[in-house]
Design a protein around this motif. Structure first.
Motif, PDB file in Angstrom:
ATOM      1  N   ALA A  69      35.835  31.328  42.437  1.00  0.00           N
ATOM      2  CA  ALA A  69      36.291  32.431  41.602  1.00  0.00           C
ATOM      3  C   ALA A  69      36.325  32.020  40.135  1.00  0.00           C
ATOM      4  CB  ALA A  69      37.692  32.885  42.032  1.00  0.00           C
ATOM      5  N   HIS A  70      36.048  32.975  39.249  1.00  0.00           N
ATOM      6  CA  HIS A  70      36.280  32.762  37.822  1.00  0.00           C
ATOM      7  C   HIS A  70      37.792  32.735  37.606  1.00  0.00           C
ATOM      8  CE1 HIS A  70      36.524  33.719  33.514  1.00  0.00           C
ATOM      9  NE2 HIS A  70      35.308  33.203  33.434  1.00  0.00           N
ATOM     10  N   PRO A  71      38.288  31.925  36.655  1.00  0.00           N
ATOM     11  CA  PRO A  71      39.737  31.864  36.433  1.00  0.00           C
ATOM     12  C   PRO A  71      40.399  33.224  36.263  1.00  0.00           C
ATOM     13  CG  PRO A  71      38.666  30.108  35.226  1.00  0.00           C
ATOM     14  CD  PRO A  71      37.570  30.942  35.811  1.00  0.00           C
ATOM     15  N   SER A  72      39.737  34.146  35.547  1.00  0.00           N
ATOM     16  CA  SER A  72      40.335  35.474  35.366  1.00  0.00           C
ATOM     17  C   SER A  72      40.386  36.239  36.686  1.00  0.00           C
ATOM     18  CB  SER A  72      39.547  36.275  34.327  1.00  0.00           C
ATOM     19  OG  SER A  72      38.207  36.491  34.763  1.00  0.00           O
ATOM     20  N   GLU A  73      39.366  36.056  37.533  1.00  0.00           N
ATOM     21  CA  GLU A  73      39.374  36.697  38.850  1.00  0.00           C
ATOM     22  C   GLU A  73      40.509  36.150  39.706  1.00  0.00           C
ATOM     23  OE1 GLU A  73      34.807  37.733  40.062  1.00  0.00           O
ATOM     24  OE2 GLU A  73      35.393  35.625  40.065  1.00  0.00           O
ATOM     25  N   ALA A  74      40.666  34.841  39.668  1.00  0.00           N
ATOM     26  CA  ALA A  74      41.724  34.211  40.456  1.00  0.00           C
ATOM     27  C   ALA A  74      43.093  34.741  40.049  1.00  0.00           C
ATOM     28  CB  ALA A  74      41.667  32.700  40.300  1.00  0.00           C
ATOM     29  N   THR A  75      43.309  34.850  38.736  1.00  0.00           N
ATOM     30  CA  THR A  75      44.592  35.358  38.243  1.00  0.00           C
ATOM     31  C   THR A  75      44.821  36.792  38.691  1.00  0.00           C
ATOM     32  OG1 THR A  75      44.502  33.916  36.302  1.00  0.00           O
ATOM     33  CG2 THR A  75      45.938  35.835  36.175  1.00  0.00           C
ATOM     34  N   GLU A  76      43.786  37.626  38.608  1.00  0.00           N
ATOM     35  CA  GLU A  76      43.923  39.030  38.989  1.00  0.00           C
ATOM     36  C   GLU A  76      44.199  39.181  40.489  1.00  0.00           C
ATOM     37  OE1 GLU A  76      40.436  41.028  37.670  1.00  0.00           O
ATOM     38  OE2 GLU A  76      40.839  40.670  35.544  1.00  0.00           O
ATOM     39  N   VAL A  77      43.499  38.382  41.298  1.00  0.00           N
ATOM     40  CA  VAL A  77      43.706  38.461  42.743  1.00  0.00           C
ATOM     41  C   VAL A  77      45.120  38.036  43.104  1.00  0.00           C
ATOM     42  CG1 VAL A  77      43.061  37.436  44.968  1.00  0.00           C
ATOM     43  CG2 VAL A  77      41.282  38.205  43.391  1.00  0.00           C
TER      44      VAL A  77
END
Length: 235
Positions: A45-53
């Motif tokens: 995951a991209h860091p921003s994706e990980a945070t959103e999930v």
């Protein structure tokens, strides 16, 4: 009960959160959210994706959705809470990625042929949820099952039998050697090759299905250790 006792503190924390104890909810997020996000980044995951999930996951861990209980109520204490959260989050990430990929494919189709949508001006509203219809409720479970089945189907029939006799029936190398008319060392080498083949073909299927997903064999084995819908926060 023995398994639950190994993770009793995790189990107690979950029930305190479900009882609405604000300090426990704050502790849950502070203690587990960063590691869960790091796990997703390691899985591709991209860091921003990980945070959103992770942020999205935290929103419904302790809050019912419609007539469904809070997701955290499905944690049964048979594995570490961090392991359970990693699996739930990875399942959510796969769902999210597949929705986005399907949506990206639909956008050019929609722009190229607006008349086929039934709206000549192309103004019909569309939502990512609609694009995701047809996906399995538990994509990670389905991916694991399909990848393992694909690997075993590609295995030589005799090697498949060897693996089953060794790991399911518990036969010793000397017993297998007597059955197959060869030395136990030959059996050992064949088993090693067969196991390596299974691992390689399993991960190949994973990457073919979700090219962005970065799982090592040890990660896959850990996911399979207790692969039930409850492990992924599902009914």
């Amino acid at each position: 009960m023995d398994q639950i006792s190994n993770y009793l503190s995790d189990f107690d924390l979950c029930h305190a959160c479900l009882d609405g104890e604000e300090s426990s909810i704050a502790r849950l997020q502070k203690q587990f959210a960063p590691t869960t996000a790091s796990y997703l980044i390691g899985a591709g995951a991209h860091p921003s994706e990980a945070t959103e999930v992770v942020d999205s996951l935290w929103a419904d861990l302790v809050v019912p959705v419609g007539d469904r209980p809070p997701r955290l109520a499905r944690y049964n204490g048979t594995c570490a809470l961090q392991t359970w959260l990693n699996r739930v989050a990875l399942n959510e990430l796969i769902t999210r990625k597949r929705k986005e990929q399907r949506w990206q494919k639909l956008i050019p189709e929609r722009l190229d042929s607006p008349v086929e949508t039934g709206h000549a001006n192309g103004s019909e509203p569309w939502h990512a949820e609609s694009a995701a219809s047809g996906f399995d409720e538990a994509p990670l479970l389905a991916l694991m099952k399909e990848s393992v089945e694909n690997a075993f189907l590609s295995c030589e029939p005799e090697d498949f039998v060897l693996l089953q006799l060794k790991h399911c029936d518990g036969l010793l190398g000397s017993e297998l050697g007597a059955m197959f008319g060869c030395d136990a060392s030959v059996i050992s080498r064949r088993l090693d090759r067969a196991q390596e083949h299974i691992a390689r073909m399993t991960l190949l299927k994973v990457r073919q299905t979700d090219p962005w997903l970065e799982l090592q064999w040890s990660d896959f084995v850990e996911l399979c250790a207790s692969a039930t819908p409850a492990c992924f926060g599902l009914d």
